[in-house]
Write a protein that holds these residues in place. Structure first.
Motif, PDB file in Angstrom:
ATOM      1  N   MET A  48     -19.829  43.256  15.437  1.00  0.00           N
ATOM      2  CA  MET A  48     -19.839  44.078  14.221  1.00  0.00           C
ATOM      3  C   MET A  48     -21.268  44.459  13.851  1.00  0.00           C
ATOM      4  O   MET A  48     -21.548  45.608  13.533  1.00  0.00           O
ATOM      5  CB  MET A  48     -19.216  43.322  13.038  1.00  0.00           C
ATOM      6  N   VAL A  49     -22.154  43.475  13.897  1.00  0.00           N
ATOM      7  CA  VAL A  49     -23.556  43.726  13.561  1.00  0.00           C
ATOM      8  C   VAL A  49     -24.153  44.743  14.542  1.00  0.00           C
ATOM      9  O   VAL A  49     -24.861  45.662  14.137  1.00  0.00           O
ATOM     10  CB  VAL A  49     -24.366  42.410  13.549  1.00  0.00           C
ATOM     11  N   ALA A  50     -23.843  44.602  15.819  1.00  0.00           N
ATOM     12  CA  ALA A  50     -24.350  45.546  16.822  1.00  0.00           C
ATOM     13  C   ALA A  50     -23.812  46.952  16.569  1.00  0.00           C
ATOM     14  O   ALA A  50     -24.557  47.931  16.647  1.00  0.00           O
ATOM     15  CB  ALA A  50     -23.975  45.076  18.233  1.00  0.00           C
ATOM     16  N   ALA A  51     -22.528  47.063  16.247  1.00  0.00           N
ATOM     17  CA  ALA A  51     -21.929  48.374  15.985  1.00  0.00           C
ATOM     18  C   ALA A  51     -22.523  49.004  14.728  1.00  0.00           C
ATOM     19  O   ALA A  51     -22.889  50.183  14.730  1.00  0.00           O
ATOM     20  CB  ALA A  51     -20.408  48.240  15.848  1.00  0.00           C
ATOM     21  N   LEU A  52     -22.634  48.229  13.662  1.00  0.00           N
ATOM     22  CA  LEU A  52     -23.208  48.762  12.428  1.00  0.00           C
ATOM     23  C   LEU A  52     -24.678  49.133  12.619  1.00  0.00           C
ATOM     24  O   LEU A  52     -25.142  50.159  12.107  1.00  0.00           O
ATOM     25  CB  LEU A  52     -23.046  47.757  11.289  1.00  0.00           C
ATOM     26  N   GLY A  53     -25.401  48.313  13.381  1.00  0.00           N
ATOM     27  CA  GLY A  53     -26.800  48.622  13.676  1.00  0.00           C
ATOM     28  C   GLY A  53     -26.936  49.915  14.464  1.00  0.00           C
ATOM     29  O   GLY A  53     -27.845  50.717  14.219  1.00  0.00           O
TER      30      GLY A  53
ATOM     31  N   ALA B  11     -11.275  48.749  14.854  1.00  0.00           N
ATOM     32  CA  ALA B  11     -11.590  47.333  14.648  1.00  0.00           C
ATOM     33  C   ALA B  11     -12.739  47.179  13.664  1.00  0.00           C
ATOM     34  O   ALA B  11     -12.715  46.295  12.797  1.00  0.00           O
ATOM     35  CB  ALA B  11     -11.929  46.664  15.979  1.00  0.00           C
ATOM     36  N   LEU B  12     -13.738  48.045  13.764  1.00  0.00           N
ATOM     37  CA  LEU B  12     -14.874  47.998  12.853  1.00  0.00           C
ATOM     38  C   LEU B  12     -14.432  48.292  11.420  1.00  0.00           C
ATOM     39  O   LEU B  12     -14.752  47.546  10.496  1.00  0.00           O
ATOM     40  CB  LEU B  12     -15.952  48.990  13.295  1.00  0.00           C
ATOM     41  N   VAL B  13     -13.663  49.334  11.242  1.00  0.00           N
ATOM     42  CA  VAL B  13     -13.174  49.686   9.909  1.00  0.00           C
ATOM     43  C   VAL B  13     -12.254  48.585   9.386  1.00  0.00           C
ATOM     44  O   VAL B  13     -12.340  48.194   8.217  1.00  0.00           O
ATOM     45  CB  VAL B  13     -12.467  51.060   9.925  1.00  0.00           C
ATOM     46  N   GLY B  14     -11.396  48.068  10.241  1.00  0.00           N
ATOM     47  CA  GLY B  14     -10.504  46.987   9.834  1.00  0.00           C
ATOM     48  C   GLY B  14     -11.266  45.756   9.397  1.00  0.00           C
ATOM     49  O   GLY B  14     -10.918  45.107   8.407  1.00  0.00           O
ATOM     50  N   TYR B  15     -12.326  45.420  10.121  1.00  0.00           N
ATOM     51  CA  TYR B  15     -13.156  44.272   9.765  1.00  0.00           C
ATOM     52  C   TYR B  15     -13.793  44.474   8.394  1.00  0.00           C
ATOM     53  O   TYR B  15     -13.827  43.561   7.574  1.00  0.00           O
ATOM     54  CB  TYR B  15     -14.229  44.067  10.831  1.00  0.00           C
TER      55      TYR B  15
END
Length: 116
Positions: A6-11, A82-86
């Motif tokens: 998640m951190v990698a995707a948001l970054g 998955a990112l939005v769901g998280y």
């Protein structure tokens, strides 16, 4: 999706060009877009585009495939979901996330109202 993913995707999305690139690929749909068309649409030099594409690929947000001599890039929709769901997993303290109907209406700036 794990917290480190998640951190990698948001970054990866925390950059103006990468966010614009990801949004473009989401809008392009499952067919994706060739790198040249992406560069033209975003007005990015090939070297910068390559850097941003690699960053989003490493973050697991986009996929790359070869079609003839072209590289086609597309959004990874399961990863996006998955990112939005998280992010929404514990939204609103467990209550529904309906829009607040008691909120004050958004007013347009005076300059916009005069031209309408």
């Amino acid at each position: 999706m794990t917290p480190d993913r998640m951190v990698a995707a948001l970054g990866a999305l925390a950059h103006e060009h990468r966010l614009a690139l990801f949004r473009l690929l989401v809008q392009a749909g499952e067919d994706g877009m060739p790198a040249g068309a992406i560069a033209q649409a975003l007005d990015l030099p090939n070297s910068s585009l390559s850097f941003h594409l690699a960053h989003l690929t490493r973050a697991g947000l986009i996929a790359q495939r070869r079609q003839g001599r072209s590289l086609i890039y597309s959004a990874d929709y399961p990863a996006m979901n998955a990112l939005v769901g998280y992010l929404l997993e514990n939204c609103c303290g467990g209550a529904g996330c309906a829009p607040d109907t008691d909120a004050a209406p958004v007013r347009r700036p005076l300059a916009e109202r005069k031209t309408a």
